[in-house]
Design a protein around this motif. Structure first.
Motif, PDB file in Angstrom:
ATOM      1  N   THR A 233       5.418   9.767   8.724  1.00  0.00           N
ATOM      2  CA  THR A 233       4.277   9.040   8.941  1.00  0.00           C
ATOM      3  C   THR A 233       3.187  10.019   8.686  1.00  0.00           C
ATOM      4  N   LYS A 234       2.541   8.581   7.860  1.00  0.00           N
ATOM      5  CA  LYS A 234       1.419   9.858   8.156  1.00  0.00           C
ATOM      6  C   LYS A 234       0.310   9.299   9.009  1.00  0.00           C
ATOM      7  N   TRP A 235       0.420   8.673  10.003  1.00  0.00           N
ATOM      8  CA  TRP A 235      -0.480   8.994  11.422  1.00  0.00           C
ATOM      9  C   TRP A 235       0.190   9.822  12.853  1.00  0.00           C
TER      10      TRP A 235
ATOM     11  N   ASP B 103      -2.963   4.736  -3.121  1.00  0.00           N
ATOM     12  CA  ASP B 103      -4.067   5.327  -2.380  1.00  0.00           C
ATOM     13  C   ASP B 103      -4.189   6.042  -2.383  1.00  0.00           C
TER      14      ASP B 103
ATOM     15  N   GLU C   5       4.369   8.331  -2.182  1.00  0.00           N
ATOM     16  CA  GLU C   5       5.644   7.572  -1.539  1.00  0.00           C
ATOM     17  C   GLU C   5       6.590   7.614  -2.760  1.00  0.00           C
TER      18      GLU C   5
ATOM     19  N   PRO D  59       0.792  -1.318   0.168  1.00  0.00           N
ATOM     20  CA  PRO D  59       0.020  -0.034   0.209  1.00  0.00           C
ATOM     21  C   PRO D  59       1.454   1.128   0.080  1.00  0.00           C
TER      22      PRO D  59
ATOM     23  N   ARG E  56      11.248   5.190   9.274  1.00  0.00           N
ATOM     24  CA  ARG E  56      11.358   4.957   7.495  1.00  0.00           C
ATOM     25  C   ARG E  56      12.081   6.293   7.243  1.00  0.00           C
TER      26      ARG E  56
ATOM     27  N   GLN F 247      10.512   0.131   6.544  1.00  0.00           N
ATOM     28  CA  GLN F 247      10.242   0.207   8.035  1.00  0.00           C
ATOM     29  C   GLN F 247      10.009  -1.665   7.989  1.00  0.00           C
TER      30      GLN F 247
ATOM     31  N   ASP G 123       7.832   2.116   2.999  1.00  0.00           N
ATOM     32  CA  ASP G 123       8.887   2.980   3.670  1.00  0.00           C
ATOM     33  C   ASP G 123      10.224   2.193   4.121  1.00  0.00           C
TER      34      ASP G 123
ATOM     35  N   ASP H 139       5.641  -2.663   4.182  1.00  0.00           N
ATOM     36  CA  ASP H 139       5.316  -1.338   3.716  1.00  0.00           C
ATOM     37  C   ASP H 139       6.463  -0.391   2.773  1.00  0.00           C
TER      38      ASP H 139
ATOM     39  N   TYR I  75       0.317   5.452  -0.117  1.00  0.00           N
ATOM     40  CA  TYR I  75       0.255   6.944   0.143  1.00  0.00           C
ATOM     41  C   TYR I  75       1.059   7.711  -0.339  1.00  0.00           C
TER      42      TYR I  75
ATOM     43  N   LYS J 150      -5.120   2.983   4.863  1.00  0.00           N
ATOM     44  CA  LYS J 150      -4.499   1.567   4.658  1.00  0.00           C
ATOM     45  C   LYS J 150      -5.026   0.557   4.730  1.00  0.00           C
TER      46      LYS J 150
ATOM     47  N   ASN K  44      -7.897   8.420  -1.378  1.00  0.00           N
ATOM     48  CA  ASN K  44      -7.595   7.890  -0.035  1.00  0.00           C
ATOM     49  C   ASN K  44      -8.446   7.088   0.250  1.00  0.00           C
TER      50      ASN K  44
HETATM   51  N1  UDP Z   1      -0.808   4.432   3.599  1.00  0.00           N
HETATM   52  C1  UDP Z   1      -1.279   4.269   2.778  1.00  0.00           C
HETATM   53  N2  UDP Z   1      -3.090   4.966   3.096  1.00  0.00           N
HETATM   54  C2  UDP Z   1      -2.828   5.985   4.077  1.00  0.00           C
HETATM   55  C3  UDP Z   1      -2.017   5.615   5.296  1.00  0.00           C
HETATM   56  C4  UDP Z   1      -0.919   5.089   5.158  1.00  0.00           C
HETATM   57  O1  UDP Z   1      -1.928   3.355   1.850  1.00  0.00           O
HETATM   58  O2  UDP Z   1      -3.643   6.362   4.098  1.00  0.00           O
HETATM   59  C5  UDP Z   1       0.688   3.269   3.636  1.00  0.00           C
HETATM   60  C6  UDP Z   1       2.032   3.840   3.244  1.00  0.00           C
HETATM   61  O3  UDP Z   1       1.755   4.727   2.469  1.00  0.00           O
HETATM   62  C7  UDP Z   1       3.238   3.326   4.385  1.00  0.00           C
HETATM   63  C8  UDP Z   1       2.027   2.902   4.678  1.00  0.00           C
HETATM   64  O4  UDP Z   1       1.033   2.370   5.003  1.00  0.00           O
HETATM   65  O5  UDP Z   1       3.568   2.100   2.563  1.00  0.00           O
HETATM   66  C9  UDP Z   1       2.676   3.018   6.055  1.00  0.00           C
HETATM   67  O6  UDP Z   1       2.286   3.702   6.738  1.00  0.00           O
HETATM   68  P1  UDP Z   1       3.280   4.488   7.157  1.00  0.00           P
HETATM   69  O7  UDP Z   1       4.703   4.406   6.874  1.00  0.00           O
HETATM   70  O8  UDP Z   1       2.883   6.736   7.525  1.00  0.00           O
HETATM   71  O9  UDP Z   1       2.660   4.696   8.718  1.00  0.00           O
HETATM   72  P2  UDP Z   1       3.532   4.140   9.984  1.00  0.00           P
HETATM   73  O10 UDP Z   1       5.383   3.129   9.544  1.00  0.00           O
HETATM   74  O11 UDP Z   1       4.254   4.913  11.001  1.00  0.00           O
HETATM   75  O12 UDP Z   1       2.774   3.047  11.265  1.00  0.00           O
END
Ligand code: UDP
Ligand code: MG
Length: 309
Positions: A207-209, A45, A13, A9, A202, A100, A98, A96, A11, A76, A73
């Protein structure tokens, strides 16, 4: 030959897509030596940046890459659902973009699948590089969930998970609109092997959160996998009835024995405020569940595809 689907997934990126592809393909030798074909499904997304273009560049280079692009959007969770639905693999892994979720862990994960596990999941053992308050609330959430929900929800579990087709189909059979994947995994069961690793920060971007997004997500998780909060109203109601009964007895006794005038409207105001506050709180909880039920009965699609290639 068996097929492995890598579901990613994305968003916003654009910087990470090509880099992720390179990192994943470092496992090339492992794939060929284990008779694995790979398909790489990027789930866009509804990105507003160049993510789609970056994926298309990869498609031009390598026909194992696929793109499923949403009309907006959807979050996730919707991306994961779409990925599981569109992927054709015998084995599916969610990662992911990124980095991670290190692709270098794949050989080890496959070792356990070959031993007969249905899925191999990952959890991080620390929360390095995360604000303290966020870690604290996260821990609190998992401790509470353990008490109020039957589905097993593991602290620090990531979405990085390799699973068999059978388990993916079980997850797809849960068509609920309010998706809380961490709970869904626990609910469907199957034999899961947990791998642990240290948190990796990352690679590019943010981060999207945000804290509030996570907070709301945790409430979704509670509502999706527990009905205990609905019982709060009844429990508090009974407690208050008992308290009121005791007060009435005390007041009557005081009047009979000491002839006290029944005084004290300030205390009355406090009681009224408190009781009505609790009532509103409980109605609010019921409202939350009602809202979720309302969204659920509409049977809206979990995601909408704009483009697929
Ligand atoms: N992502 C997505 N849609 C969203 C938010 C995030 O598909 O609305 C994807 C994002 O591109 C990444 C993964 O979900 O590949 C995890 O997101 P993020 O790294 O922001 O979250 P964290 O690793 O901080 O939990
Ligand atoms: Mg991340």
């Amino acid at each position: 030959m068996k097929l492995l689907s890598v579901i990613v997934p994305c968003y916003n990126e654009q910087e990470n897509v090509a880099y992720f592809y390179d990192e994943l393909m470092k496992n090339g030798e492992f794939f060929t030596s284990n008779d694995l074909d790979v398909e790489l499904c990027f789930i866009d997304d509804g990105s507003e940046d160049g993510t789609v273009a970056a994926v298309k560049e990869l498609i031009a280079k390598d026909d194992r890459v696929r793109l499923i692009s949403f009309s907006r959007n959807f979050g996730k969770e919707a991306g994961i659902y779409a990925g599981l639905e569109k992927a054709r693999g015998d084995f599916l892994v969610i990662m992911d973009v990124d980095l991670q979720d290190p692709p270098s862990l794949l050989p080890e994960m496959f070792k356990y699948i070959n031993e007969g596990y249905d899925s191999v999941a990952t959890r991080r053992v620390d929360r390095k590089g995360e604000p303290m308050i966020r870690s604290y609330f996260a821990r609190f959430f998992y401790r509470m969930m353990k008490k109020i929900s039957k589905a097993e929800i593991v602290d620090g579990a990531r979405d990085y998970r390799l699973m068999t087709r059978q388990m993916a189909d079980a997850i797809l059979a849960m068509k609920e609109y309010n998706r809380f994947t961490k709970g869904i995994y626990g609910w469907v069961g199957f034999r899961t092997k947990w791998l642990e690793y240290e948190n990796i920060e990352r690679r590019k971007g943010e981060t999207k959160w945000s804290f509030w997004k996570l907070f709301k997500y945790s409430l979704d998780g509670i509502a999706a996998f527990s009905t205990v909060p609905l019982a709060i109203a009844s429990v508090v109601g009974v407690l208050f009835c008992i308290a009121a009964f005791i007060f009435i007895i005390v007041i009557i006794a005081r009047k009979i024995m000491f002839g006290d005038p029944t005084s004290g409207w300030p205390s009355l105001v406090c009681i009224i405020l408190m009781v009505s506050g609790v009532q509103l709180f409980c109605i609010g909880i019921i409202g939350q569940y009602l809202a979720k039920t309302y969204m659920e009965v509409k049977r809206r699609p979990i995601y909408l595809v704009k483009e697929e290639c």
